[in-house]
Design a protein around this motif. Structure first.
Motif, mmCIF file in Angstrom:
data_model
loop_
_atom_site.group_PDB
_atom_site.id
_atom_site.type_symbol
_atom_site.label_atom_id
_atom_site.label_comp_id
_atom_site.label_asym_id
_atom_site.label_seq_id
_atom_site.Cartn_x
_atom_site.Cartn_y
_atom_site.Cartn_z
ATOM 1 N N ALA A 78 0.529 -1.492 -0.289
ATOM 2 C CA ALA A 78 -0.133 0.344 0.374
ATOM 3 C C ALA A 78 0.758 1.207 0.081
ATOM 4 C CB ALA A 78 -1.180 -0.025 1.333
ATOM 5 N N ALA A 79 1.845 0.879 0.235
ATOM 6 C CA ALA A 79 3.051 2.464 1.302
ATOM 7 C C ALA A 79 3.659 2.364 -0.189
ATOM 8 C CB ALA A 79 4.004 2.176 2.010
ATOM 9 N N ALA A 80 4.288 1.387 -1.007
ATOM 10 C CA ALA A 80 4.721 1.850 -1.810
ATOM 11 C C ALA A 80 3.492 2.202 -3.127
ATOM 12 C CB ALA A 80 4.970 0.101 -2.193
ATOM 13 N N VAL A 81 2.531 1.648 -3.218
ATOM 14 C CA VAL A 81 1.332 1.842 -4.351
ATOM 15 C C VAL A 81 1.748 3.737 -4.426
ATOM 16 C CG1 VAL A 81 -0.949 2.076 -5.227
ATOM 17 C CG2 VAL A 81 0.800 -0.201 -5.126
ATOM 18 N N MET A 82 1.186 4.085 -3.271
ATOM 19 C CA MET A 82 1.105 5.266 -2.535
ATOM 20 C C MET A 82 2.257 6.432 -3.381
ATOM 21 S SD MET A 82 -2.004 5.459 0.126
ATOM 22 C CE MET A 82 -1.603 7.222 0.600
ATOM 23 N N ALA A 83 3.056 5.090 -2.488
ATOM 24 C CA ALA A 83 4.429 6.718 -2.818
ATOM 25 C C ALA A 83 4.489 6.905 -4.572
ATOM 26 C CB ALA A 83 6.012 6.632 -2.026
ATOM 27 N N THR A 84 4.522 5.385 -5.337
ATOM 28 C CA THR A 84 5.210 5.796 -6.691
ATOM 29 C C THR A 84 4.000 6.562 -7.246
ATOM 30 O OG1 THR A 84 6.414 3.662 -6.483
ATOM 31 C CG2 THR A 84 5.149 4.436 -8.204
ATOM 32 N N LEU A 85 2.681 6.616 -6.705
ATOM 33 C CA LEU A 85 1.589 7.302 -7.439
ATOM 34 C C LEU A 85 1.966 8.575 -7.620
ATOM 35 C CD1 LEU A 85 -1.386 5.842 -6.868
ATOM 36 C CD2 LEU A 85 -0.299 6.028 -8.965
ATOM 37 N N ILE A 86 2.831 9.367 -6.231
ATOM 38 C CA ILE A 86 2.799 10.442 -5.287
ATOM 39 C C ILE A 86 4.419 10.524 -6.546
ATOM 40 C CG2 ILE A 86 3.679 12.292 -4.603
ATOM 41 C CD1 ILE A 86 1.365 11.063 -2.217
ATOM 42 N N TRP A 87 4.739 9.943 -6.878
ATOM 43 C CA TRP A 87 6.427 10.979 -6.859
ATOM 44 C C TRP A 87 6.258 10.582 -8.587
ATOM 45 C CZ3 TRP A 87 10.333 13.476 -6.758
ATOM 46 C CH2 TRP A 87 11.411 12.945 -7.437
ATOM 47 N N THR A 88 5.911 8.977 -9.154
ATOM 48 C CA THR A 88 6.374 9.240 -10.794
ATOM 49 C C THR A 88 5.421 9.960 -11.064
ATOM 50 O OG1 THR A 88 6.565 6.948 -10.037
ATOM 51 C CG2 THR A 88 5.646 7.419 -12.203
ATOM 52 N N THR A 89 3.929 10.432 -10.578
ATOM 53 C CA THR A 89 3.367 11.311 -11.846
ATOM 54 C C THR A 89 4.014 12.650 -11.226
ATOM 55 O OG1 THR A 89 1.075 9.889 -10.723
ATOM 56 C CG2 THR A 89 0.801 12.401 -11.534
ATOM 57 N N LEU A 90 4.417 13.353 -10.418
ATOM 58 C CA LEU A 90 5.537 14.260 -10.324
ATOM 59 C C LEU A 90 6.568 14.677 -11.169
ATOM 60 C CD1 LEU A 90 5.648 17.023 -8.160
ATOM 61 C CD2 LEU A 90 7.035 16.329 -6.790
ATOM 62 N N LEU A 91 6.731 13.671 -10.892
ATOM 63 C CA LEU A 91 8.538 13.888 -11.868
ATOM 64 C C LEU A 91 8.063 13.282 -13.552
ATOM 65 C CD1 LEU A 91 11.443 13.898 -12.235
ATOM 66 C CD2 LEU A 91 11.690 10.533 -11.567
ATOM 67 N N PHE A 92 6.400 12.771 -13.779
ATOM 68 C CA PHE A 92 6.122 12.871 -15.057
ATOM 69 C C PHE A 92 5.524 14.100 -15.070
ATOM 70 C CE2 PHE A 92 3.504 11.901 -18.601
ATOM 71 C CZ PHE A 92 4.397 10.530 -19.504
ATOM 72 N N ALA A 93 5.324 14.710 -15.326
ATOM 73 C CA ALA A 93 4.390 15.891 -15.455
ATOM 74 C C ALA A 93 5.539 16.975 -15.309
ATOM 75 C CB ALA A 93 3.713 16.288 -14.189
ATOM 76 N N VAL A 94 6.228 17.188 -14.152
ATOM 77 C CA VAL A 94 7.689 17.775 -14.579
ATOM 78 C C VAL A 94 8.308 17.801 -15.807
ATOM 79 C CG1 VAL A 94 9.785 18.636 -13.829
ATOM 80 C CG2 VAL A 94 7.923 18.383 -12.186
ATOM 81 N N SER A 95 8.017 16.455 -15.847
ATOM 82 C CA SER A 95 9.125 16.065 -17.581
ATOM 83 C C SER A 95 8.741 16.721 -18.180
ATOM 84 C CB SER A 95 9.870 15.285 -17.257
ATOM 85 O OG SER A 95 10.581 14.056 -16.542
ATOM 86 N N LEU A 96 7.967 16.169 -18.706
ATOM 87 C CA LEU A 96 6.452 16.435 -19.624
ATOM 88 C C LEU A 96 6.903 17.684 -19.410
ATOM 89 C CD1 LEU A 96 3.297 14.578 -19.559
ATOM 90 C CD2 LEU A 96 4.898 14.507 -21.029
ATOM 91 N N ARG A 97 6.970 19.070 -18.739
ATOM 92 C CA ARG A 97 7.403 20.295 -19.283
ATOM 93 C C ARG A 97 8.610 20.335 -19.885
ATOM 94 N NH1 ARG A 97 2.964 24.405 -18.448
ATOM 95 N NH2 ARG A 97 1.962 24.112 -16.853
ATOM 96 N N VAL A 98 9.724 20.162 -19.288
ATOM 97 C CA VAL A 98 10.569 20.339 -19.941
ATOM 98 C C VAL A 98 11.185 19.833 -20.986
ATOM 99 C CG1 VAL A 98 13.252 19.778 -19.746
ATOM 100 C CG2 VAL A 98 12.404 19.880 -17.236
ATOM 101 N N GLY A 99 10.519 18.653 -21.287
ATOM 102 C CA GLY A 99 10.534 17.739 -23.192
ATOM 103 C C GLY A 99 9.885 18.677 -24.030
ATOM 104 N N GLN A 100 8.747 19.372 -22.981
ATOM 105 C CA GLN A 100 8.081 20.219 -24.428
ATOM 106 C C GLN A 100 9.262 21.179 -24.412
ATOM 107 O OE1 GLN A 100 5.298 19.475 -25.479
ATOM 108 N NE2 GLN A 100 6.436 21.226 -27.228
ATOM 109 N N PHE A 101 10.213 22.054 -23.499
ATOM 110 C CA PHE A 101 10.850 23.147 -23.979
ATOM 111 C C PHE A 101 11.875 22.953 -25.121
ATOM 112 C CE2 PHE A 101 14.298 25.361 -22.713
ATOM 113 C CZ PHE A 101 14.107 26.354 -23.014
ATOM 114 N N LEU A 102 12.774 21.936 -24.390
ATOM 115 C CA LEU A 102 13.054 20.440 -25.279
ATOM 116 C C LEU A 102 12.839 20.346 -26.649
ATOM 117 C CD1 LEU A 102 15.443 18.509 -21.983
ATOM 118 C CD2 LEU A 102 16.180 20.438 -22.951
ATOM 119 N N ILE A 103 11.802 19.781 -26.461
ATOM 120 C CA ILE A 103 11.205 20.136 -28.605
ATOM 121 C C ILE A 103 11.426 20.866 -29.114
ATOM 122 C CG2 ILE A 103 9.335 18.946 -29.522
ATOM 123 C CD1 ILE A 103 8.645 16.912 -27.695
#
Length: 191
Positions: A133-158
């Protein structure tokens, strides 16, 4: 030499199953880099966002459960039990049972902490249900946050680097890894 993630995802073309498999395997190698590169592929177009996030979540949680399982297996091996020396009067099993959720959740955000702490949770028989349960919750938060930031940075780089976007993304991934290492190495001042 192991091929890099973007060409594999591009070669997967219209096969979502193959794309998901590539992303899941990449999380076993380096989770944060797989998240960043997958976001870049979503931004470029060949990978759908729901597939990317789902595969990232599955791969990371399965990897976390694998580390827990390695700890459980180590607890069954007598030499491994002899290597663990706890202070007298300290019951590691009870401490991990009481703190498993906090340990798992916090270590998700501290680079380098997952391997030793997740295997220790397995070694000391922490509740697998609470661990998961902790692994799922923490993964949902961290991965979603890093993914969202990476999308923004990725668009800037593109938008700004064109064909050099991968060099920029490699620099971004390296920055994330180095910042994580620096944060993990910072110690509170001695009293």
């Amino acid at each position: 030499m192991f091929p890099s993630l973007p060409p594999l995802l591009a070669d997967a073309g219209n096969s979502p199953l193959f794309q998901a498999a590539v992303i899941i395997v990449a999380t076993f190698i380096l989770e944060d880099a797989a998240t960043i590169l997958t976001a870049m592929e979503v931004q470029s177009g060949p990978v759908a966002m729901p597939l990317a996030l789902g595969a990232l979540y599955v791969g990371i949680v399965v990897g976390d459960l694998g580390l827990y399982g390695l700890g459980r297996l180590a607890a069954l091996w007598p030499p491994a039990r002899r290597w663990v020396n706890l202070p007298s009067g300290h019951d590691g099993q009870r401490w991990f049972a009481r703190n498993v959720f906090r340990i798992v959740f916090i270590s998700r955000f501290i680079p380098g902490a997952r391997l030793p702490l997740y295997t220790a949770c397995g070694f000391f028989h922490a509740s697998i249900a609470r661990f998961a349960a902790a692994a799922v919750m923490a993964t949902l938060i961290w991965t979603t946050l890093l993914f969202a930031v990476s999308l923004r940075v990725g668009q800037f780089l593109i938008d700004h680097l064109g064909e050099w976007k991968w060099l920029g993304m490699a620099g971004f991934a390296l920055t994330i890894l180095l910042v994580g290492r620096i944060v993990a190495s910072v110690r509170s001042p001695s009293r």
